[in-house]
Write a protein that holds these residues in place. Structure first.
Motif, PDB file in Angstrom:
ATOM      1  N   PRO A 126       0.827  -1.217   0.000  1.00 55.92           N
ATOM      2  CA  PRO A 126       0.000   0.000   0.000  1.00 55.92           C
ATOM      3  C   PRO A 126       0.856   1.259   0.000  1.00 55.92           C
ATOM      4  CG  PRO A 126       0.017  -1.012   2.175  1.00 55.92           C
ATOM      5  CD  PRO A 126       0.696  -1.977   1.255  1.00 55.92           C
ATOM      6  N   SER A 127       0.424   2.221  -0.778  1.00 57.19           N
ATOM      7  CA  SER A 127       1.096   3.519  -0.820  1.00 57.19           C
ATOM      8  C   SER A 127       0.018   4.594  -0.915  1.00 57.19           C
ATOM      9  CB  SER A 127       2.044   3.600  -2.022  1.00 57.19           C
ATOM     10  OG  SER A 127       2.668   4.872  -2.084  1.00 57.19           O
ATOM     11  N   GLY A 128      -0.340   5.133   0.225  1.00 55.73           N
ATOM     12  CA  GLY A 128      -1.457   6.072   0.265  1.00 55.73           C
ATOM     13  C   GLY A 128      -2.765   5.380  -0.062  1.00 55.73           C
ATOM     14  N   THR A 129      -2.870   4.120   0.340  1.00 52.13           N
ATOM     15  CA  THR A 129      -4.047   3.301   0.025  1.00 52.13           C
ATOM     16  C   THR A 129      -5.094   3.434   1.129  1.00 52.13           C
ATOM     17  OG1 THR A 129      -2.610   1.707  -1.099  1.00 52.13           O
ATOM     18  CG2 THR A 129      -4.843   0.978  -0.542  1.00 52.13           C
ATOM     19  N   GLY A 130      -6.321   3.734   0.741  1.00 57.07           N
ATOM     20  CA  GLY A 130      -7.392   3.908   1.718  1.00 57.07           C
ATOM     21  C   GLY A 130      -7.817   2.600   2.348  1.00 57.07           C
ATOM     22  N   LEU A 131      -8.316   2.679   3.562  1.00 59.66           N
ATOM     23  CA  LEU A 131      -8.788   1.466   4.242  1.00 59.66           C
ATOM     24  C   LEU A 131     -10.004   0.861   3.556  1.00 59.66           C
ATOM     25  CD1 LEU A 131      -8.496   2.210   8.083  1.00 59.66           C
ATOM     26  CD2 LEU A 131      -6.881   1.038   6.582  1.00 59.66           C
ATOM     27  N   ASN A 132     -10.649   1.624   2.674  1.00 57.26           N
ATOM     28  CA  ASN A 132     -11.797   1.096   1.940  1.00 57.26           C
ATOM     29  C   ASN A 132     -11.381   0.345   0.675  1.00 57.26           C
ATOM     30  OD1 ASN A 132     -10.923   3.478   0.702  1.00 57.26           O
ATOM     31  ND2 ASN A 132     -12.958   3.960  -0.106  1.00 57.26           N
ATOM     32  N   ASP A 133     -10.094   0.373   0.370  1.00 60.68           N
ATOM     33  CA  ASP A 133      -9.579  -0.375  -0.785  1.00 60.68           C
ATOM     34  C   ASP A 133      -9.654  -1.881  -0.485  1.00 60.68           C
ATOM     35  OD1 ASP A 133      -7.663   0.021  -3.362  1.00 60.68           O
ATOM     36  OD2 ASP A 133      -6.978  -1.710  -2.179  1.00 60.68           O
ATOM     37  N   PRO A 134     -10.007  -2.716  -1.468  1.00 56.94           N
ATOM     38  CA  PRO A 134     -10.118  -4.168  -1.224  1.00 56.94           C
ATOM     39  C   PRO A 134      -8.881  -4.766  -0.562  1.00 56.94           C
ATOM     40  CG  PRO A 134     -11.009  -3.635  -3.371  1.00 56.94           C
ATOM     41  CD  PRO A 134     -10.402  -2.373  -2.846  1.00 56.94           C
ATOM     42  N   MET A 136      -6.884  -3.354   1.572  1.00 56.17           N
ATOM     43  CA  MET A 136      -6.860  -3.025   2.993  1.00 56.17           C
ATOM     44  C   MET A 136      -8.061  -3.601   3.730  1.00 56.17           C
ATOM     45  SD  MET A 136      -4.007  -1.691   3.270  1.00 56.17           S
ATOM     46  CE  MET A 136      -4.213  -1.598   5.037  1.00 56.17           C
ATOM     47  N   VAL A 137      -9.171  -3.796   3.024  1.00 51.15           N
ATOM     48  CA  VAL A 137     -10.336  -4.430   3.654  1.00 51.15           C
ATOM     49  C   VAL A 137      -9.976  -5.846   4.093  1.00 51.15           C
ATOM     50  CG1 VAL A 137     -12.660  -5.320   3.254  1.00 51.15           C
ATOM     51  CG2 VAL A 137     -12.051  -3.036   2.448  1.00 51.15           C
ATOM     52  N   SER A 138      -9.271  -6.583   3.212  1.00 53.94           N
ATOM     53  CA  SER A 138      -8.841  -7.941   3.575  1.00 53.94           C
ATOM     54  C   SER A 138      -7.791  -7.900   4.681  1.00 53.94           C
ATOM     55  CB  SER A 138      -8.287  -8.670   2.351  1.00 53.94           C
ATOM     56  OG  SER A 138      -7.131  -8.009   1.848  1.00 53.94           O
ATOM     57  N   ALA A 139      -6.956  -6.852   4.678  1.00 56.59           N
ATOM     58  CA  ALA A 139      -5.943  -6.722   5.725  1.00 56.59           C
ATOM     59  C   ALA A 139      -6.596  -6.465   7.082  1.00 56.59           C
ATOM     60  CB  ALA A 139      -4.983  -5.584   5.378  1.00 56.59           C
ATOM     61  N   ILE A 140      -7.625  -5.626   7.085  1.00 57.88           N
ATOM     62  CA  ILE A 140      -8.347  -5.351   8.337  1.00 57.88           C
ATOM     63  C   ILE A 140      -8.983  -6.639   8.860  1.00 57.88           C
ATOM     64  CG2 ILE A 140     -10.332  -4.154   9.347  1.00 57.88           C
ATOM     65  CD1 ILE A 140      -7.958  -2.327   8.915  1.00 57.88           C
ATOM     66  N   ALA A 141      -9.563  -7.422   7.956  1.00 60.61           N
ATOM     67  CA  ALA A 141     -10.177  -8.695   8.357  1.00 60.61           C
ATOM     68  C   ALA A 141      -9.131  -9.632   8.959  1.00 60.61           C
ATOM     69  CB  ALA A 141     -10.850  -9.346   7.153  1.00 60.61           C
ATOM     70  N   GLU A 142      -7.944  -9.666   8.370  1.00 63.08           N
ATOM     71  CA  GLU A 142      -6.866 -10.515   8.884  1.00 63.08           C
ATOM     72  C   GLU A 142      -6.382 -10.023  10.249  1.00 63.08           C
ATOM     73  OE1 GLU A 142      -4.073 -13.535   9.192  1.00 63.08           O
ATOM     74  OE2 GLU A 142      -5.826 -13.322   7.885  1.00 63.08           O
ATOM     75  N   LEU A 143      -6.304  -8.728  10.420  1.00 64.31           N
ATOM     76  CA  LEU A 143      -5.873  -8.162  11.706  1.00 64.31           C
ATOM     77  C   LEU A 143      -6.886  -8.468  12.810  1.00 64.31           C
ATOM     78  CD1 LEU A 143      -4.526  -4.692  10.476  1.00 64.31           C
ATOM     79  CD2 LEU A 143      -3.157  -6.584  11.395  1.00 64.31           C
ATOM     80  N   PHE A 157     -15.401   2.385  13.163  1.00 63.20           N
ATOM     81  CA  PHE A 157     -14.617   3.306  12.339  1.00 63.20           C
ATOM     82  C   PHE A 157     -14.824   3.175  10.825  1.00 63.20           C
ATOM     83  CE2 PHE A 157     -11.957   2.552  16.198  1.00 63.20           C
ATOM     84  CZ  PHE A 157     -12.016   3.841  16.722  1.00 63.20           C
ATOM     85  N   SER A 158     -15.727   2.337  10.375  1.00 62.08           N
ATOM     86  CA  SER A 158     -15.855   2.108   8.929  1.00 62.08           C
ATOM     87  C   SER A 158     -16.203   3.381   8.155  1.00 62.08           C
ATOM     88  CB  SER A 158     -16.908   1.032   8.648  1.00 62.08           C
ATOM     89  OG  SER A 158     -18.177   1.426   9.149  1.00 62.08           O
ATOM     90  N   LYS A 159     -16.898   4.304   8.784  1.00 63.21           N
ATOM     91  CA  LYS A 159     -17.265   5.532   8.067  1.00 63.21           C
ATOM     92  C   LYS A 159     -16.049   6.409   7.768  1.00 63.21           C
ATOM     93  CE  LYS A 159     -18.533   8.448  12.050  1.00 63.21           C
ATOM     94  NZ  LYS A 159     -19.621   9.298  12.602  1.00 63.21           N
ATOM     95  N   TYR A 160     -14.923   6.089   8.415  1.00 63.41           N
ATOM     96  CA  TYR A 160     -13.690   6.847   8.167  1.00 63.41           C
ATOM     97  C   TYR A 160     -12.722   6.108   7.238  1.00 63.41           C
ATOM     98  CZ  TYR A 160     -15.371   9.129  12.444  1.00 63.41           C
ATOM     99  OH  TYR A 160     -16.141   9.763  13.394  1.00 63.41           O
ATOM    100  N   PHE A 161     -13.078   4.907   6.787  1.00 61.14           N
ATOM    101  CA  PHE A 161     -12.142   4.088   6.013  1.00 61.14           C
ATOM    102  C   PHE A 161     -11.666   4.800   4.741  1.00 61.14           C
ATOM    103  CE2 PHE A 161     -13.011  -0.538   7.567  1.00 61.14           C
ATOM    104  CZ  PHE A 161     -12.626  -0.152   8.843  1.00 61.14           C
ATOM    105  N   SER A 162     -12.547   5.557   4.105  1.00 63.91           N
ATOM    106  CA  SER A 162     -12.160   6.246   2.868  1.00 63.91           C
ATOM    107  C   SER A 162     -11.276   7.462   3.135  1.00 63.91           C
ATOM    108  CB  SER A 162     -13.407   6.684   2.096  1.00 63.91           C
ATOM    109  OG  SER A 162     -14.158   7.620   2.857  1.00 63.91           O
ATOM    110  N   GLU A 163     -11.098   7.808   4.406  1.00 66.81           N
ATOM    111  CA  GLU A 163     -10.332   9.001   4.776  1.00 66.81           C
ATOM    112  C   GLU A 163      -9.014   8.653   5.464  1.00 66.81           C
ATOM    113  OE1 GLU A 163     -13.060  11.004   7.319  1.00 66.81           O
ATOM    114  OE2 GLU A 163     -14.615  11.190   5.794  1.00 66.81           O
ATOM    115  N   ILE A 164      -8.725   7.364   5.593  1.00 68.86           N
ATOM    116  CA  ILE A 164      -7.502   6.910   6.261  1.00 68.86           C
ATOM    117  C   ILE A 164      -6.643   6.156   5.247  1.00 68.86           C
ATOM    118  CG2 ILE A 164      -6.578   5.411   8.069  1.00 68.86           C
ATOM    119  CD1 ILE A 164      -9.120   6.022   9.686  1.00 68.86           C
ATOM    120  N   PHE A 165      -5.365   6.505   5.196  1.00 76.93           N
ATOM    121  CA  PHE A 165      -4.488   5.989   4.139  1.00 76.93           C
ATOM    122  C   PHE A 165      -3.246   5.323   4.736  1.00 76.93           C
ATOM    123  CE2 PHE A 165      -6.858   9.683   2.765  1.00 76.93           C
ATOM    124  CZ  PHE A 165      -7.491   9.215   1.614  1.00 76.93           C
TER     125      PHE A 165
END
Length: 212
Positions: A126-134, A136-143, A157-165
């Motif tokens: 990831p390089s400036g990749t949003g948490l809403n990107d697929p 990072m979504v899979s990474a969040i699930a793994e974490l 925090f899902s409403k902030y996923f598109s604002e976190i990189f």
């Protein structure tokens, strides 16, 4: 002018009655003197009461004005809109910190990135990749699965996923997680000095707060 003349004549008349009564010393004269004195006292009392009421009313208006002015100043100082934005930024910062700490912990225990699970070779980092990107979504699930993030993290925090990189190499030597503040308080924070990949410099208002 006429009112002053009438008042002066009335004063002279009252004084004459009093003097005449004293000289005659008759019962009727004494009674007249008593009545005049009582009338004078009553009038004086009425005027004193009116004066006090007027003065109290003016003081009350001044107090009300002062309270209103102070309240307005307090509202301007607090600025509800700014406080709301600051609260949202605080939530974003909490999410940023938790994600970064979770990724670092996962790297330390598994020697790989949480977005590399199931891959023979890790996908692009990831390089400036949003948490809403697929990715990072899979990474969040793994974490969450590994226990590095709590299960309610997406709910909170899902409403902030598109604002976190997220920016991180596969090795996990550096993990940078950023968000763009909305409040003036966070924009003035000394840590709000990056672009969304965690590099400097930036130009306000396009600056990000980063955990790195």
């Amino acid at each position: 002018m006429q009112e002053r003349q009438l008042t002066s004549l009335l004063d002279i008349y009252i004084l004459e009655i009093i003097m005449e009564g004293i000289q005659k010393k008759s019962f009727s004269a004494k009674f007249t003197i008593l009545i005049v004195i009582l009338v004078i006292l009553a009038v004086a009392t009425i005027f004193s009461a009116i004066y006090l009421l007027v003065k109290m009313n003016n003081s009350k208006q001044q107090i009300n004005f002062s309270i209103g002015k102070d309240t307005a100043s307090l509202i301007l100082t607090i600025d509800p809109a700014e406080q709301l934005k600051k609260g949202e930024d605080t939530q974003r910062r909490n999410a940023v910190t938790q994600v970064r700490d979770a990724i670092l912990a996962y790297f330390s225990l598994n020697n790989q990135a949480p977005w590399c699970v199931g891959s023979v070779e890790c996908n692009a980092n990831p390089s400036g990749t949003g948490l809403n990107d697929p990715q990072m979504v899979s990474a969040i699930a793994e974490l969450i699965k590994s226990g590095e993030l709590k299960s309610d993290f997406p709910t909170r925090f899902s409403k902030y996923f598109s604002e976190i990189f997220v920016t991180a190499p596969q090795t996990g030597s550096t993990v940078i997680v950023c968000f763009k503040p909305a409040s003036n308080s966070f924009l003035k924070d000394s840590n709000t000095k990056y672009i969304k990949t965690g590099e400097t410099p930036c130009t306000l208002p396009d600056c990000y707060w980063c955990a790195r």
